[in-house]
Design a protein around this motif. Structure first.
Motif: not given
Length: 559
Positions: A85-88, A132-138, A277-278
């Motif tokens: 998950p860290k590499c995602l 874990i896939l993306v951090s949402p924007s404000e 790659l992940e």
């Protein structure tokens, strides 16, 4: 690396550092079967002249190549396709490459280019869900819950799921289908005003922004799709363990594959090859039939991420009744892997190195199996040295076609995807020397060419292109663009085209937009449709030329 060497004394294992132990945990133990040299496997395929006629003849029970390739994925899904998950998260990779200070400085100076959630923002409380896939924007709208996931069954050790649309989402889907039928991009953009997480509309707008050169807006639309897909996950859906299936034959699952594949390419363009790659492994694990062709770019991302040991281990474990290296991408990529692994192993015991084929042998085998790759690489890279001209004059390397539509298509995909790697001088030297060795071998024994042709014909015997659904352009680094006069492929609306040609702009003021966007020196159509998206504000307060930016349909707005 040490985890791939098989027989290592326990004393050596105790002396390993903690960091190496951590890396070893990501790779299951390798049996002696993995260490079987490639030459032995070639013998098993009966590549010698005496036995090839007996072993390589056509059989009635031979599976189709595409089905066989899907079998490779099924063989290795649980072990090789588990995710980190860290590499995602690409931001973690950018910090490793450039350092945290550089990344933070860039985010402060370019707030619109980052998808990270800014703490303390006015709308930050909307995004309490950790993803874990993306951090949402404000600046994104609140998740509306219009998409969900349901559990179907457990079969062969895999948990099967599919996405489910709510009635609210179905309303947006009907509007999208109506707009799509008349190629009304304006109508598709307006859907996002009321349904900001409608996947098909976001994907369509992402494609449009990509064509007009607005790559950040395109990536933002894909990021919103990722956020919606993850928010809809079932509580028991565990994709990191590579034990879940979301089959593409379910209509509601199709946007997910398009989103992941586009996200993978966006990460590659940003230089986040480890994260790409992940995502590629995630694509492979979610549907073992590999509908997007992830197997034909996983080797490229592994090489760019310098995951040489993993790729070699992956190819050895993902095999059924035939070896994965028979495909052109793995055939050449494994030779590159061995070259770099040889450089990392000089101080180690030679037991395993002796038992494995050298990079020169693997490259020679790749050229013998797929000689038509060389001519296309020389033209695509390009390689302009006179030595290449002399090599291509040999009859063995002059043929551009293999008489197998499937193999020709896979070779085109490989060259388009991986040609950039061959610009490294070390790899060019390996390729050139191996090609010269092939020519020398053929001068002494012409029967070798016939044996390899027999293997090639047996592995790709279908007269039809079994991979025609995979477009070569989808594996290209080239970003397609269209001039404004050719955008009717996206939208057939004469009124909107006339507005674009006359320089007219239609703005939809949204109250409270916290992040003003700049419109200077940008494509007029891109700005037009960007203005229709939720939470987009062009400011105009105190700006130079603010009066122009605050006109709606030719009338000035009051502050």
């Amino acid at each position: 690396m040490k985890s791939m060497m098989g027989a290592i004394s326990t004393s050596n294992q105790k002396s390993k550092k903690k960091k190496k132990k951590k890396c070893k945990a990501g790779l299951p133990s390798i049996t002696k079967k993995v260490e079987e040299p490639l030459d032995d496997r070639l013998d098993a395929l009966s590549l010698d002249a005496n036995s090839s006629r007996h072993q390589l003849g056509p059989t009635k029970t031979k599976p189709e190549t595409s089905k066989l390739f899907a079998g490779f994925v099924k063989q290795c899904a649980h072990s090789a396709l588990q995710l980190d998950p860290k590499c995602l998260n690409p931001e973690n990779e950018l910090r490793r490459i450039f350092g945290s200070k550089v990344v933070k400085s860039f985010e402060k100076s370019n707030p619109d280019s980052s998808s990270r959630q800014v703490r303390g923002g006015r709308r930050g409380a909307h995004h309490s869900r950790k993803t874990i896939l993306v951090s949402p924007s404000e600046h994104w709208a609140r998740w509306d819950g219009s998409l969900s996931m349901e559990f179907l069954e457990t079969k062969d050790g895999y948990h099967h799921f599919r996405y489910v649309h709510s009635s609210y989402y179905d309303q947006a889907q009907r509007a999208f289908e109506a707009a799509k039928a008349i190629q009304d991009l304006n109508g598709i953009a307006s859907i996002l005003l009321y349904h900001p997480y409608h996947l098909d509309s976001l994907i369509t707008m992402a494609d449009y922004f990509k064509f007009v050169g607005e790559h950040q807006m395109s990536a933002d639309a894909i990021a919103k799709s990722l956020y919606a897909l993850e928010c809809a996950w079932h509580p028991t859906f565990t994709p990191l363990q590579a034990n879940c299936q979301l089959k593409i034959n379910h209509e509601t699952n199709k946007p997910m594959f398009t989103t992941f594949f586009t996200h993978m390419k966006n990460l590659d363009r940003r230089g986040c090859h480890r994260s790409a790659l992940e995502v590629c492994k995630l694509l492979l694990s979610l549907d073992l039939d590999d509908p997007m062709g992830g197997m034909f770019c996983v080797d490229y991302f592994a090489l760019r991420a310098e995951m040489y040991a993993w790729l070699e281990w992956f190819s050895e474990n993902c095999k059924s009744d035939r070896s994965l290296w028979l495909f052109p991408s793995f055939s050449y990529s494994l030779a590159i892997c061995r070259l770099y692994l040889e450089r990392e192993e000089p101080s180690k015991d030679d037991d395993t190195s002796v038992r494995k084929s050298s990079s020169a042998d693997l490259m020679k085998q790749a050229l013998m199996l797929h000689p038509s790759v060389l001519q296309k690489l020389v033209a695509k890279v390009p390689l302009k040295d006179q030595a290449w001209t002399n090599i291509l004059k040999h009859a063995f390397f002059q043929s551009e076609k293999t008489r197998s539509p499937s193999l020709d298509h896979l070779i085109n995909i490989y060259v388009e995807r991986s040609y950039i790697i061959w610009r490294l001088p070390d790899l060019q030297k390996l390729l050139r020397n191996s090609a010269l060795q092939v020519i020398e071998t053929l001068e002494h024994s012409s029967s070798d060419a016939k044996d390899w042709a027999c293997v090639r014909k047996e592995a790709f015997s279908s007269e039809n292109n079994e991979y025609g659904h995979l477009l070569v352009s989808d594996f290209s680094d080239t970003v397609p663009t269209l001039p404004p006069e050719n955008l009717q492929n996206f939208m057939v609306d004469p009124g909107m085209r006339e507005a674009e040609q006359n320089g007219g702009q239609i703005a939809y003021p949204l109250d409270g937009g916290p992040a003003p966007h700049d419109v200077a020196n940008r494509n007029a159509l891109a700005v037009l449709f960007e203005s229709m998206l939720p939470m987009v504000d062009y400011g105009g307060r105190g700006d130079e030329g603010g009066n122009e930016g605050n006109q709606v349909n030719g009338h000035e707005q009051d502050d």
